[in-house]
Design a protein around this motif. Sequence first.
Motif, PDB file in Angstrom:
ATOM      1  N   TYR A  62      -5.653   8.934   7.410  1.00  0.00           N
ATOM      2  CA  TYR A  62      -4.563   8.877   5.525  1.00  0.00           C
ATOM      3  C   TYR A  62      -5.280   8.020   4.448  1.00  0.00           C
ATOM      4  CZ  TYR A  62      -0.836  10.869   8.401  1.00  0.00           C
ATOM      5  OH  TYR A  62       0.048  12.069   9.567  1.00  0.00           O
ATOM      6  N   CYS A  63      -4.428   8.314   3.922  1.00  0.00           N
ATOM      7  CA  CYS A  63      -5.281   7.482   2.266  1.00  0.00           C
ATOM      8  C   CYS A  63      -4.437   6.653   2.011  1.00  0.00           C
ATOM      9  CB  CYS A  63      -6.035   8.752   1.397  1.00  0.00           C
ATOM     10  SG  CYS A  63      -6.680   9.784   1.934  1.00  0.00           S
ATOM     11  N   PHE A  64      -4.659   5.508   1.405  1.00  0.00           N
ATOM     12  CA  PHE A  64      -3.540   4.508   1.144  1.00  0.00           C
ATOM     13  C   PHE A  64      -4.286   3.804   0.030  1.00  0.00           C
ATOM     14  CE2 PHE A  64      -2.402   4.897   5.304  1.00  0.00           C
ATOM     15  CZ  PHE A  64      -1.674   4.300   5.956  1.00  0.00           C
TER      16      PHE A  64
ATOM     17  N   ASP B 104      -3.088   0.988  -3.812  1.00  0.00           N
ATOM     18  CA  ASP B 104      -2.468  -0.448  -4.129  1.00  0.00           C
ATOM     19  C   ASP B 104      -2.242   0.375  -5.176  1.00  0.00           C
ATOM     20  OD1 ASP B 104      -4.512  -0.324  -6.393  1.00  0.00           O
ATOM     21  OD2 ASP B 104      -5.792  -1.656  -5.219  1.00  0.00           O
TER      22      ASP B 104
ATOM     23  N   GLU C 230      -8.981   6.413  -3.121  1.00  0.00           N
ATOM     24  CA  GLU C 230      -8.465   5.378  -2.201  1.00  0.00           C
ATOM     25  C   GLU C 230      -9.034   3.813  -2.688  1.00  0.00           C
ATOM     26  OE1 GLU C 230     -10.526   6.831   1.553  1.00  0.00           O
ATOM     27  OE2 GLU C 230      -9.625   8.661   0.235  1.00  0.00           O
TER      28      GLU C 230
ATOM     29  N   MET D 229       1.102  -1.106   0.253  1.00  0.00           N
ATOM     30  CA  MET D 229       0.582   0.487   0.110  1.00  0.00           C
ATOM     31  C   MET D 229       0.788   1.287   0.140  1.00  0.00           C
ATOM     32  SD  MET D 229      -2.451  -1.656   0.276  1.00  0.00           S
ATOM     33  CE  MET D 229      -4.633  -0.201   0.829  1.00  0.00           C
ATOM     34  N   TYR D 230       0.499   2.244  -0.514  1.00  0.00           N
ATOM     35  CA  TYR D 230       2.121   3.546  -1.100  1.00  0.00           C
ATOM     36  C   TYR D 230       0.278   4.721  -0.157  1.00  0.00           C
ATOM     37  CZ  TYR D 230       3.630   0.892  -4.081  1.00  0.00           C
ATOM     38  OH  TYR D 230       4.012   0.164  -4.817  1.00  0.00           O
ATOM     39  N   MET D 231       0.838   5.401   0.641  1.00  0.00           N
ATOM     40  CA  MET D 231       0.280   7.148   1.100  1.00  0.00           C
ATOM     41  C   MET D 231       0.527   8.140  -0.650  1.00  0.00           C
ATOM     42  SD  MET D 231       1.832   6.923   4.729  1.00  0.00           S
ATOM     43  CE  MET D 231       1.158   8.440   4.775  1.00  0.00           C
TER      44      MET D 231
END
Length: 77
Positions: A41-43, A45, A33, A5-7
């Motif tokens: 915080y948004c994550f 894929d 998101e 997962m990426y911020m």
Amino acid sequence: MQNKMYMVSDLARETGISKHSIYHYMKMGLIEESYRAPNNYCFFDERELSKLRYIRELRLEGYPLKLIQKKLDEKSS
């Protein structure tokens, strides 16, 4: 196996797209998101990272965002 997962800051670093633009693309519905943490915080894929890379390529070729949105819609159907 868990997906990475990426911020937003990770996406910006990976793609060269500013955080401001990423938030703008979210507002437009170009990316979504994958998860929102309790701290808000948004994550994202790998699929959304891939979309951002595609968006960046098209922007570098001079495509306007409305046409990019159309291309993404066609690609997903």
